[in-house]
Design a protein around this motif. Structure first.
Motif, short mmCIF file in Angstrom:
data_model
loop_
_atom_site.label_atom_id
_atom_site.label_comp_id
_atom_site.label_asym_id
_atom_site.label_seq_id
_atom_site.Cartn_x
_atom_site.Cartn_y
_atom_site.Cartn_z
N LEU A 107 -11.89 -13.75 13.45
CA LEU A 107 -10.75 -13.66 12.54
C LEU A 107 -9.49 -13.63 13.39
CD1 LEU A 107 -13.18 -11.76 11.04
CD2 LEU A 107 -11.41 -11.83 9.30
N GLY A 108 -8.76 -14.76 13.36
CA GLY A 108 -7.57 -14.88 14.20
C GLY A 108 -6.34 -15.09 13.35
N GLY A 109 -5.19 -15.12 14.00
CA GLY A 109 -3.98 -15.26 13.20
C GLY A 109 -2.80 -15.69 14.03
N GLY A 110 -1.63 -15.23 13.54
CA GLY A 110 -1.43 -14.18 12.55
C GLY A 110 -1.92 -12.82 13.03
N THR A 111 -1.97 -11.93 12.09
CA THR A 111 -2.40 -10.56 12.37
C THR A 111 -3.51 -10.20 11.39
OG1 THR A 111 -0.10 -10.05 12.98
CG2 THR A 111 -1.61 -8.19 12.76
N PRO A 112 -4.75 -10.55 11.70
CA PRO A 112 -5.85 -10.23 10.77
C PRO A 112 -6.01 -8.73 10.52
CG PRO A 112 -6.56 -11.83 12.40
CD PRO A 112 -5.20 -11.35 12.83
N SER A 113 -5.49 -7.91 11.45
CA SER A 113 -5.63 -6.46 11.23
C SER A 113 -4.74 -5.98 10.07
CB SER A 113 -5.31 -5.70 12.52
OG SER A 113 -4.05 -6.08 13.05
N LEU A 114 -3.92 -6.88 9.51
CA LEU A 114 -3.19 -6.52 8.29
C LEU A 114 -4.10 -6.56 7.06
CD1 LEU A 114 0.21 -8.42 8.77
CD2 LEU A 114 -0.25 -5.97 9.14
N LEU A 115 -5.24 -7.22 7.18
CA LEU A 115 -6.19 -7.22 6.06
C LEU A 115 -6.77 -5.81 5.89
CD1 LEU A 115 -8.41 -10.40 6.72
CD2 LEU A 115 -6.66 -10.14 4.94
N PRO A 116 -6.88 -5.33 4.67
CA PRO A 116 -7.58 -4.04 4.49
C PRO A 116 -9.00 -4.14 5.07
CG PRO A 116 -6.55 -4.79 2.44
CD PRO A 116 -6.45 -5.93 3.41
N ALA A 117 -9.48 -3.04 5.65
CA ALA A 117 -10.81 -3.06 6.26
C ALA A 117 -11.87 -3.46 5.23
CB ALA A 117 -11.13 -1.70 6.87
N ALA A 118 -11.66 -3.05 3.96
CA ALA A 118 -12.64 -3.42 2.92
C ALA A 118 -12.67 -4.94 2.75
CB ALA A 118 -12.30 -2.74 1.60
N GLU A 119 -11.53 -5.59 2.91
CA GLU A 119 -11.48 -7.04 2.79
C GLU A 119 -12.19 -7.69 3.98
OE1 GLU A 119 -11.40 -9.91 0.79
OE2 GLU A 119 -9.82 -8.66 -0.10
N VAL A 120 -11.99 -7.11 5.17
CA VAL A 120 -12.70 -7.62 6.35
C VAL A 120 -14.21 -7.51 6.14
CG1 VAL A 120 -13.09 -7.27 8.83
CG2 VAL A 120 -10.76 -7.08 7.89
N ALA A 121 -14.63 -6.34 5.63
CA ALA A 121 -16.06 -6.14 5.38
C ALA A 121 -16.58 -7.15 4.37
CB ALA A 121 -16.30 -4.71 4.89
N SER A 122 -15.78 -7.42 3.35
CA SER A 122 -16.20 -8.34 2.31
C SER A 122 -16.30 -9.77 2.86
CB SER A 122 -15.18 -8.25 1.17
OG SER A 122 -15.38 -9.26 0.24
N LEU A 123 -15.34 -10.16 3.71
CA LEU A 123 -15.40 -11.50 4.32
C LEU A 123 -16.63 -11.63 5.23
CD1 LEU A 123 -11.65 -12.18 5.20
CD2 LEU A 123 -13.07 -13.50 3.62
N ILE A 124 -16.89 -10.59 6.01
CA ILE A 124 -18.06 -10.63 6.89
C ILE A 124 -19.34 -10.75 6.05
CG2 ILE A 124 -19.43 -9.31 8.57
CD1 ILE A 124 -16.75 -8.20 9.65
N ALA A 125 -19.39 -10.01 4.95
CA ALA A 125 -20.58 -10.07 4.09
C ALA A 125 -20.76 -11.47 3.51
CB ALA A 125 -20.46 -9.04 2.96
N LEU A 126 -19.65 -12.09 3.10
CA LEU A 126 -19.73 -13.45 2.56
C LEU A 126 -20.21 -14.43 3.64
CD1 LEU A 126 -19.16 -15.66 0.46
CD2 LEU A 126 -16.76 -15.63 1.18
N VAL A 127 -19.66 -14.28 4.82
CA VAL A 127 -20.07 -15.18 5.92
C VAL A 127 -21.55 -14.97 6.23
CG1 VAL A 127 -19.76 -15.63 8.39
CG2 VAL A 127 -17.75 -15.36 6.90
#
Ligand code: SF4
Length: 439
Positions: A107-127
């Motif tokens: 997850l690159g950017g930009g600043t991916p750490s601006l994503l809520p951690a729950a959103e990061v978890a959800s993206l990882i789960a989808l992937v």
């Protein structure tokens, strides 16, 4: 080299990796294969640095009541689903013989750490569900070190992040201010400490050299300050001040955004304060110092402690197939390069249309890599790596025409066993000139 990664020249011209041979559909282009890595571009930063050429929007779009982060998360999820559908149709379901799970997610950017951690978890789960993730997959998230930007390392670790790459850029406040950065040097230390405590297995720091107004002494001190934090990986980049407008990259289908007038003026001033000789001296110092610190300069701009090489970036340099999502993101299937256009509005309009329709893949472009282009990429990307290229590539185009010159000029050397060519430190410093002759 991480286990299971073949050398790039082992892949050259060999079609799909052995495990895939004969299993691809007839329309698969020679050399193409299912992705081993996935890049997701998160195009938000709290403020946009004047030297930045990445696809980034800042200000109100990045946070606050008019933030577009949640809308982006919905759109990129949609894109990921569509990209996965395309891969399913082309290579079969994930886990099948032609479709191994990914070895890396970035997850690159930009600043991916601006994503809520729950959103990061959800993206990882989808992937994980749609692309597969190997049990030991490297999952990298880029973060800015500021306290209001770096996210919660413990929550990110719980989400599955294994590697954090912090955009430190400099280790003194004056240089950070000159670069227009929001964070301070003490924030870098706090960010690294937090990531360590959270159990993040691998930590990278990005640093810039040839920053206007800095001295060699300042660079030496900054590198020592970075080393004192105990990172596992360092990426050291010369500050480059290109003009993507002038290069024609910022049109409707381009993969860059236009540069603001203020940023252009900043770059004009900054260019006047850069110094090639000083930059070379800074690079040479880093090369020597990091060798003493037992970091391996495994790529021109990247050093790692053993076992901490970036698996994701190695996939790029080894020309392995990788998928990508997000505005401005680039993908490669081993034969064709594909990119998404940079403009955020067009990205949203395609994926999450206001009429609530099913959406379509975002605009962008594709380019098949010609055989001569592939040969040049193989040599150039291979020479970027510390291990270099197989010596036999010196007998082939495009390197054969320039090999003698490169050896005589001390840019290349042959390994003691005669099996490989590698760039010398001088060759690394002058690599752009050598590479320009190879394309
Ligand atoms: S923080 Fe990084 S990605 Fe964001 S604007 Fe600055 S350089 Fe670009």
């Amino acid at each position: 080299m991480p286990a299971g990664i073949a050398r790039p020249e082992a892949l050259a011209g060999s079609g799909p990796p052995e495990a895939l041979a004969g299993s691809g559909p007839p329309e698969a282009l020679a050399g193409s294969g299912a992705p081993e890595a996935l890049y997701i571009h998160v195009p938000f930063c709290v403020s946009v640095c004047p030297y930045c050429d990445f696809v980034v929007v800042g200000g109100a779009a990045a946070r606050g009541p008019r933030s577009r982060v949640a809308a982006f998360a919905a759109a990129v999820r949609r894109e990921l689903e569509m990209r996965a559908d395309v891969l399913d149709a082309r290579w079969g379901a994930v886990g099948g013989g032609a479709r191994p799970p990914l070895r890396s997610l970035y997850l690159g950017g930009g600043t991916p750490s601006l994503l809520p951690a729950a959103e990061v978890a959800s993206l990882i789960a989808l992937v994980r569900e749609r692309f597969g993730l190997a049990p030991d997959a490297e999952i990298t998230l880029e973060a800015n070190p500021g306290p209001d930007e770096r996210g919660d390392a413990a929550e990110l670790a719980a989400a599955g992040v294994t590697r954090i790459s912090f955009g430190a850029q400099a280790m003194d406040d004056a240089a950070l201010a000159r670069l227009g950065r929001r964070h301070r040097a003490r924030d870098v230390a706090a960010a690294v400490d937090g990531a360590r405590r959270a159990g993040i297995a691998s930590i990278n720091l990005d640093l810039l050299y040839d920053v206007p107004g800095t001295t060699e002494g300042g660079w030496v001190a900054g590198l020592e300050a970075a080393l004192a934090l105990g990172p596992d990986h360092l990426s050291l980049y010369a500050l480059t001040l290109d003009d993507p407008d002038a290069e024609g990259l910022t049109g409707a289908g381009g993969d860059h955004l236009p540069v603001s007038r203020g940023a252009r003026a900043w770059r004009t001033r900054a260019r006047q304060e850069q110094d090639e000789d000083r930059a070379a001296s800074m690079y040479e110092h880093a090369t020597e110092r990091l060798e003493i610190a037992r970091f391996d300069g495994y790529e021109i701009s990247n050093w790692a402690r053993p076992g901490h090489e970036s698996r994701h970036n190695l996939a790029y340099w080894e020309r392995r197939p990788f998928e990508a999502a997000g505005p401005g993101a680039h993908a490669f299937d081993g034969a064709t390069r594909r990119w998404n256009a940079a403009r955020l509005d067009a990205y949203f309009a395609a994926l999450t249309p206001v009429d609530g329709g099913p959406g379509r893949l975002p605009p962008g472009g594709t380019e098949a890599v010609s055989p001569s282009g592939a040969a040049a990429e193989r040599v150039i990307l291979g020479l970027r790596l510390g291990r270099g290229i197989a010596a036999r590539l010196g007998d082939e185009a495009p390197l054969s025409a320039h090999l003698g010159l490169a050896l005589d000029a001390g840019l290349l050397r042959r390994s003691e066993d005669g099996e490989r060519f590698r760039l010398t430190t001088r060759g690394r410093l002058l690599s752009n000139e050598l590479f320009a002759r190879l394309v």
